[in-house]
Design an enzyme around this catalytic site. Structure first.
Site, PDB file in Angstrom:
ATOM      1  N   THR A  60       0.745  -1.314   0.043  1.00 58.00           N
ATOM      2  CA  THR A  60      -0.012  -0.003  -0.173  1.00 58.00           C
ATOM      3  C   THR A  60       0.807   1.180   0.037  1.00 58.00           C
ATOM      4  O   THR A  60       1.995   1.224   0.512  1.00 58.00           O
ATOM      5  CB  THR A  60      -0.997  -0.112   1.178  1.00 58.00           C
ATOM      6  OG1 THR A  60      -1.401   1.443   1.299  1.00 58.00           O
ATOM      7  CG2 THR A  60      -0.080  -0.302   2.324  1.00 58.00           C
ATOM      8  N   ASP A  61       0.241   2.282  -0.468  1.00 60.43           N
ATOM      9  CA  ASP A  61       0.815   3.742  -0.438  1.00 60.43           C
ATOM     10  C   ASP A  61       1.202   4.212   1.120  1.00 60.43           C
ATOM     11  O   ASP A  61       1.973   5.000   1.282  1.00 60.43           O
ATOM     12  CB  ASP A  61       0.131   4.787  -1.221  1.00 60.43           C
ATOM     13  CG  ASP A  61      -1.097   4.916  -0.938  1.00 60.43           C
ATOM     14  OD1 ASP A  61      -1.927   4.442   0.002  1.00 60.43           O
ATOM     15  OD2 ASP A  61      -1.689   6.002  -1.416  1.00 60.43           O
ATOM     16  N   GLU A  62       0.356   3.711   1.852  1.00 60.62           N
ATOM     17  CA  GLU A  62       0.128   4.002   3.310  1.00 60.62           C
ATOM     18  C   GLU A  62       1.583   3.884   4.005  1.00 60.62           C
ATOM     19  O   GLU A  62       1.780   4.529   5.044  1.00 60.62           O
ATOM     20  CB  GLU A  62      -0.911   3.189   4.015  1.00 60.62           C
ATOM     21  CG  GLU A  62      -2.195   3.614   3.389  1.00 60.62           C
ATOM     22  CD  GLU A  62      -3.432   3.144   4.163  1.00 60.62           C
ATOM     23  OE1 GLU A  62      -3.295   3.250   5.524  1.00 60.62           O
ATOM     24  OE2 GLU A  62      -4.532   2.876   3.432  1.00 60.62           O
ATOM     25  N   TYR A 114      -1.695  -0.667  11.069  1.00 59.87           N
ATOM     26  CA  TYR A 114      -1.849  -1.517   9.696  1.00 59.87           C
ATOM     27  C   TYR A 114      -0.757  -0.958   8.674  1.00 59.87           C
ATOM     28  O   TYR A 114       0.066  -1.812   8.140  1.00 59.87           O
ATOM     29  CB  TYR A 114      -3.180  -0.702   8.985  1.00 59.87           C
ATOM     30  CG  TYR A 114      -3.115  -1.224   7.382  1.00 59.87           C
ATOM     31  CD1 TYR A 114      -3.172  -2.482   7.048  1.00 59.87           C
ATOM     32  CD2 TYR A 114      -3.081  -0.085   6.468  1.00 59.87           C
ATOM     33  CE1 TYR A 114      -3.295  -2.738   5.647  1.00 59.87           C
ATOM     34  CE2 TYR A 114      -3.341  -0.517   5.039  1.00 59.87           C
ATOM     35  CZ  TYR A 114      -3.190  -1.509   4.567  1.00 59.87           C
ATOM     36  OH  TYR A 114      -3.153  -2.057   3.289  1.00 59.87           O
ATOM     37  N   LYS A 155       2.163  -3.312   7.000  1.00 59.60           N
ATOM     38  CA  LYS A 155       2.484  -3.531   5.706  1.00 59.60           C
ATOM     39  C   LYS A 155       4.057  -3.352   5.500  1.00 59.60           C
ATOM     40  O   LYS A 155       4.835  -3.766   4.714  1.00 59.60           O
ATOM     41  CB  LYS A 155       1.542  -2.707   4.804  1.00 59.60           C
ATOM     42  CG  LYS A 155       0.051  -3.291   4.792  1.00 59.60           C
ATOM     43  CD  LYS A 155      -0.097  -4.583   4.510  1.00 59.60           C
ATOM     44  CE  LYS A 155       0.079  -4.630   2.865  1.00 59.60           C
ATOM     45  NZ  LYS A 155      -0.188  -5.935   2.458  1.00 59.60           N
TER      46      LYS A 155
HETATM   47  P1  NAD Z   1      -9.683  -7.408   2.028  1.00 61.67           P
HETATM   48  O1  NAD Z   1      -9.443  -7.246   3.532  1.00 61.67           O
HETATM   49  O2  NAD Z   1     -10.787  -7.250   1.502  1.00 61.67           O
HETATM   50  O3  NAD Z   1      -9.041  -8.980   1.866  1.00 61.67           O
HETATM   51  C1  NAD Z   1      -8.167  -9.856   2.575  1.00 61.67           C
HETATM   52  C2  NAD Z   1      -8.218 -11.308   2.244  1.00 61.67           C
HETATM   53  O4  NAD Z   1      -7.217 -11.797   2.989  1.00 61.67           O
HETATM   54  C3  NAD Z   1      -9.562 -11.810   2.879  1.00 61.67           C
HETATM   55  O5  NAD Z   1     -10.170 -12.751   1.768  1.00 61.67           O
HETATM   56  C4  NAD Z   1      -9.098 -12.492   4.159  1.00 61.67           C
HETATM   57  O6  NAD Z   1      -9.876 -13.680   4.439  1.00 61.67           O
HETATM   58  C5  NAD Z   1      -7.886 -12.992   3.748  1.00 61.67           C
HETATM   59  N1  NAD Z   1      -6.971 -13.208   4.651  1.00 61.67           N
HETATM   60  C6  NAD Z   1      -6.822 -12.376   5.844  1.00 61.67           C
HETATM   61  N2  NAD Z   1      -5.933 -12.920   6.872  1.00 61.67           N
HETATM   62  C7  NAD Z   1      -5.649 -14.058   6.156  1.00 61.67           C
HETATM   63  C8  NAD Z   1      -4.533 -15.104   6.655  1.00 61.67           C
HETATM   64  N3  NAD Z   1      -4.031 -15.145   7.853  1.00 61.67           N
HETATM   65  N4  NAD Z   1      -4.529 -16.280   5.852  1.00 61.67           N
HETATM   66  C9  NAD Z   1      -4.932 -16.464   4.702  1.00 61.67           C
HETATM   67  N5  NAD Z   1      -5.827 -15.466   4.201  1.00 61.67           N
HETATM   68  C10 NAD Z   1      -6.106 -14.372   5.065  1.00 61.67           C
HETATM   69  O7  NAD Z   1      -8.192  -6.522   1.623  1.00 61.67           O
HETATM   70  P2  NAD Z   1      -8.020  -6.052   0.022  1.00 61.67           P
HETATM   71  O8  NAD Z   1      -8.645  -4.641   0.307  1.00 61.67           O
HETATM   72  O9  NAD Z   1      -8.443  -6.793  -0.996  1.00 61.67           O
HETATM   73  O10 NAD Z   1      -6.442  -5.836   0.097  1.00 61.67           O
HETATM   74  C11 NAD Z   1      -5.816  -6.756  -0.551  1.00 61.67           C
HETATM   75  C12 NAD Z   1      -4.384  -6.480  -0.302  1.00 61.67           C
HETATM   76  O11 NAD Z   1      -4.141  -5.331  -1.121  1.00 61.67           O
HETATM   77  C13 NAD Z   1      -3.848  -6.122   1.052  1.00 61.67           C
HETATM   78  O12 NAD Z   1      -2.459  -6.759   1.106  1.00 61.67           O
HETATM   79  C14 NAD Z   1      -4.046  -4.532   1.328  1.00 61.67           C
HETATM   80  O13 NAD Z   1      -2.751  -4.277   2.147  1.00 61.67           O
HETATM   81  C15 NAD Z   1      -3.545  -4.231  -0.262  1.00 61.67           C
HETATM   82  N6  NAD Z   1      -3.836  -2.997  -0.469  1.00 61.67           N
HETATM   83  C16 NAD Z   1      -5.107  -2.657  -0.346  1.00 61.67           C
HETATM   84  C17 NAD Z   1      -5.704  -1.423  -0.861  1.00 61.67           C
HETATM   85  C18 NAD Z   1      -7.127  -1.170  -0.906  1.00 61.67           C
HETATM   86  O14 NAD Z   1      -7.388   0.399  -1.022  1.00 61.67           O
HETATM   87  N7  NAD Z   1      -7.925  -1.870  -0.664  1.00 61.67           N
HETATM   88  C19 NAD Z   1      -4.738  -0.470  -1.451  1.00 61.67           C
HETATM   89  C20 NAD Z   1      -3.601  -0.904  -1.528  1.00 61.67           C
HETATM   90  C21 NAD Z   1      -3.216  -2.008  -1.075  1.00 61.67           C
HETATM   91  P1  TYD Z   2     -10.696   3.778   4.463  1.00 62.33           P
HETATM   92  O1  TYD Z   2     -11.789   3.343   3.238  1.00 62.33           O
HETATM   93  O2  TYD Z   2     -10.920   3.284   5.578  1.00 62.33           O
HETATM   94  O3  TYD Z   2      -9.330   3.639   3.690  1.00 62.33           O
HETATM   95  P2  TYD Z   2      -7.872   4.262   4.293  1.00 62.33           P
HETATM   96  O4  TYD Z   2      -7.903   4.405   5.542  1.00 62.33           O
HETATM   97  O5  TYD Z   2      -6.993   2.928   3.942  1.00 62.33           O
HETATM   98  O6  TYD Z   2      -7.568   5.423   3.381  1.00 62.33           O
HETATM   99  O7  TYD Z   2     -10.825   5.574   4.598  1.00 62.33           O
HETATM  100  C1  TYD Z   2     -10.843   6.419   3.395  1.00 62.33           C
HETATM  101  C2  TYD Z   2     -10.942   7.611   3.952  1.00 62.33           C
HETATM  102  O8  TYD Z   2     -12.400   8.033   4.547  1.00 62.33           O
HETATM  103  C3  TYD Z   2      -9.979   7.834   5.160  1.00 62.33           C
HETATM  104  O9  TYD Z   2      -9.574   9.343   5.170  1.00 62.33           O
HETATM  105  C4  TYD Z   2     -10.757   7.800   6.354  1.00 62.33           C
HETATM  106  C5  TYD Z   2     -12.116   8.233   5.969  1.00 62.33           C
HETATM  107  N1  TYD Z   2     -13.308   7.692   6.551  1.00 62.33           N
HETATM  108  C6  TYD Z   2     -14.341   8.412   7.261  1.00 62.33           C
HETATM  109  O10 TYD Z   2     -14.235   9.769   7.103  1.00 62.33           O
HETATM  110  N2  TYD Z   2     -15.427   7.955   7.750  1.00 62.33           N
HETATM  111  C7  TYD Z   2     -15.499   6.269   7.834  1.00 62.33           C
HETATM  112  O11 TYD Z   2     -16.526   5.884   8.257  1.00 62.33           O
HETATM  113  C8  TYD Z   2     -14.588   5.809   7.323  1.00 62.33           C
HETATM  114  C9  TYD Z   2     -14.449   4.227   7.260  1.00 62.33           C
HETATM  115  C10 TYD Z   2     -13.212   6.319   6.559  1.00 62.33           C
END
Ligand code: NAD
Ligand code: TYD
Length: 367
Positions: free
Chosen positions: A134-136, A173, A177
């Site tokens: 992630t970019d975080e 988080y 990562k």
């Molecule tokens: P998500 O939470 O929707 O899905 C995570 C999946 O991992 C789920 O299916 C869960 O069951 C599985 N999982 C969790 N713990 C596990 C374990 N111990 N063993 C096996 N499976 C396990 O997450 P997402 O939003 O799809 O993100 C996927 C990846 O992309 C993550 O690594 C996250 O850090 C990264 N990412 C997400 C975003 C975003 O905006 N969602 C952005 C950048 C990077």
């Molecule tokens: P989120 O979807 O949790 O993603 P991330 O924290 O990984 O960026 O949140 C996106 C943005 O929205 C973040 O700045 C937090 C804000 N947010 C709210 O203001 N209210 C909410 O209930 C949630 C879940 C997020």
């Protein structure tokens, strides 16, 4: 036939990656490795579950023995690693499970891959360990153009995260990562394992668990529940449509250079409050309500602890090296996304009621 493991395939981004790989590469065997935590839902993969080149294994990536046996028995040659605990608010309440899955789970996968691949005559030849991050991990950017005047690199500031940025995570988080990224890089530098890391901005689109901003708010607007905006809603995120991320993952998995890191982003910075108002507008229009009728649901609440002010990705390296750019702009993507959640009420009800979890418990037993 190549065997590729995709971890976290039942989650939000993972299901889009599994679908793309299963449909595009009939000569690959795709094994979806997922523990099915609250965020994993096999209903996300209904359309591909009977494909001959797709298999699901319910495995916790922290279980080294099982992961190693899988690698060896199934002769896995590539890993696309998405499994993680992914929600910042949960990490603030329970940092241990983030360290466990994101750090120890990644290490267990790395070590399993290393032991299996090093035992082969060809060793790392033709192998690939691709870690999705992630970019975080880069921390927060400042907001030096609060009004978004559109000059310079980004509408809200000149500075964007590049691959050279120092890691400065602020939430449990992002700290977990960042730590997993360091382990992946260490396995490349120490053992010569062919690894790739990508750091992506906020994704949005179908099948996202409704604890994240966009699906949570769409559902609340539909049900006329309050929209809890943290702080003043001034925080900026760079939004990328999830299918664009899946296409980038496909391109990088096949063409990325081992040892490299690539940033992936939407070139699409938005303040939270603007995203929220856009969602209100679209939901109200699609449900035939009066224009902006539901703006009164917006409720400013106490800010998230350690809330990063701004993220913005410079994805130009990926464009220069591999020609990638996003195909779906935000106006198009958010319209598609709102429509999808409104059209898939049953999916949403199944997730919010917890029925999907009870179903897996009946199939696989309690976790
Ligand atoms: P998500 O939470 O929707 O899905 C995570 C999946 O991992 C789920 O299916 C869960 O069951 C599985 N999982 C969790 N713990 C596990 C374990 N111990 N063993 C096996 N499976 C396990 O997450 P997402 O939003 O799809 O993100 C996927 C990846 O992309 C993550 O690594 C996250 O850090 C990264 N990412 C997400 C975003 C975003 O905006 N969602 C952005 C950048 C990077
Ligand atoms: P989120 O979807 O949790 O993603 P991330 O924290 O990984 O960026 O949140 C996106 C943005 O929205 C973040 O700045 C937090 C804000 N947010 C709210 O203001 N209210 C909410 O209930 C949630 C879940 C997020």
């Amino acid at each position: 036939m190549k065997t590729i493991v995709i971890t976290g395939g039942a989650g939000f981004i993972g299901n889009h990656v599994v679908r793309l790989f299963v449909n595009k590469y009939p000569d690959y065997r795709i094994i979806n490795v997922d523990k099915l935590t609250y965020a994993g839902n096999l209903a996300n993969l209904k359309d591909v579950e009977h494909s001959p080149n797709y298999e699901f294994r319910r495995i916790d990536i922290c279980d080294f023995d099982t992961v190693y046996s899988l690698m060896r028995d199934e002769q896995v040659s590539g890993i696309v690693h998405l499994a993680a605990e992914s929600h910042v608010d949960r990490s603030i309440k329970d940092p241990f499970s983030f360290a466990q899955t994101n750090v120890m789970g990644t290490l267990s996968l790395l070590q399993s891959a290393r032991m299996y691949w090093e035992s082969l005559p060809e060793k790392y030849d033709g192998k690939n360990f691709y870690h999705i991050s992630t970019d975080e991990v880069y921390g927060a950017l400042i907001l030096n153009r609060p009004d978004g005047d559109g000059h310079g690199n980004g509408p809200y500031g000149d500075d964007l995260f590049t691959e050279e940025n120092k890691y400065m995570p602020h939430s449990p988080y992002s700290a977990s990562k960042a730590s997993s990224d360091h382990f992946v890089r260490a396995f490349h530098d120490t053992y010569g394992m062919p690894t790739i890391i990508t750091n992506c901005s906020n994704n949005y689109g179908p099948y996202q668990f409704p604890e994240k901003l966009i699906p949570l708010f769409i559902n609340n607007i539909r049900n006329r529940k309050p929209l809890p905006v943290y702080g003043k809603g001034e925080n900026v995120r760079d939004w990328l449509y999830v299918e664009d991320h899946a296409r980038a993952i496909d391109l990088i998995f096949h063409n990325g250079i081992p040892g490299e890191t690539y940033n992936i982003g939407g070139f699409n910075e938005k303040k939270n409050i603007d995203v929220v108002k856009t969602m209100v507008k679209i939901v109200d229009r699609l449900l035939g309500r009066a224009e902006n009728e539901d703006e009164n649901l917006i409720t400013f609440v106490t800010d998230r602890a350690g809330h990063d002010l701004r993220y913005a990705i410079d994805a130009s390296k990926l464009n220069r090296h591999l020609g990638w750019k996003p195909q779906v702009n935000f106006d198009e993507g958010i319209e598609l996304t709102v429509k999808w959640y409104l059209d898939n009420e049953e999916w949403m009800n199944n997730v919010t009621s917890g029925d999907y979890q009870r179903y897996y418990e009946s199939m696989y037993g309690k976790r």
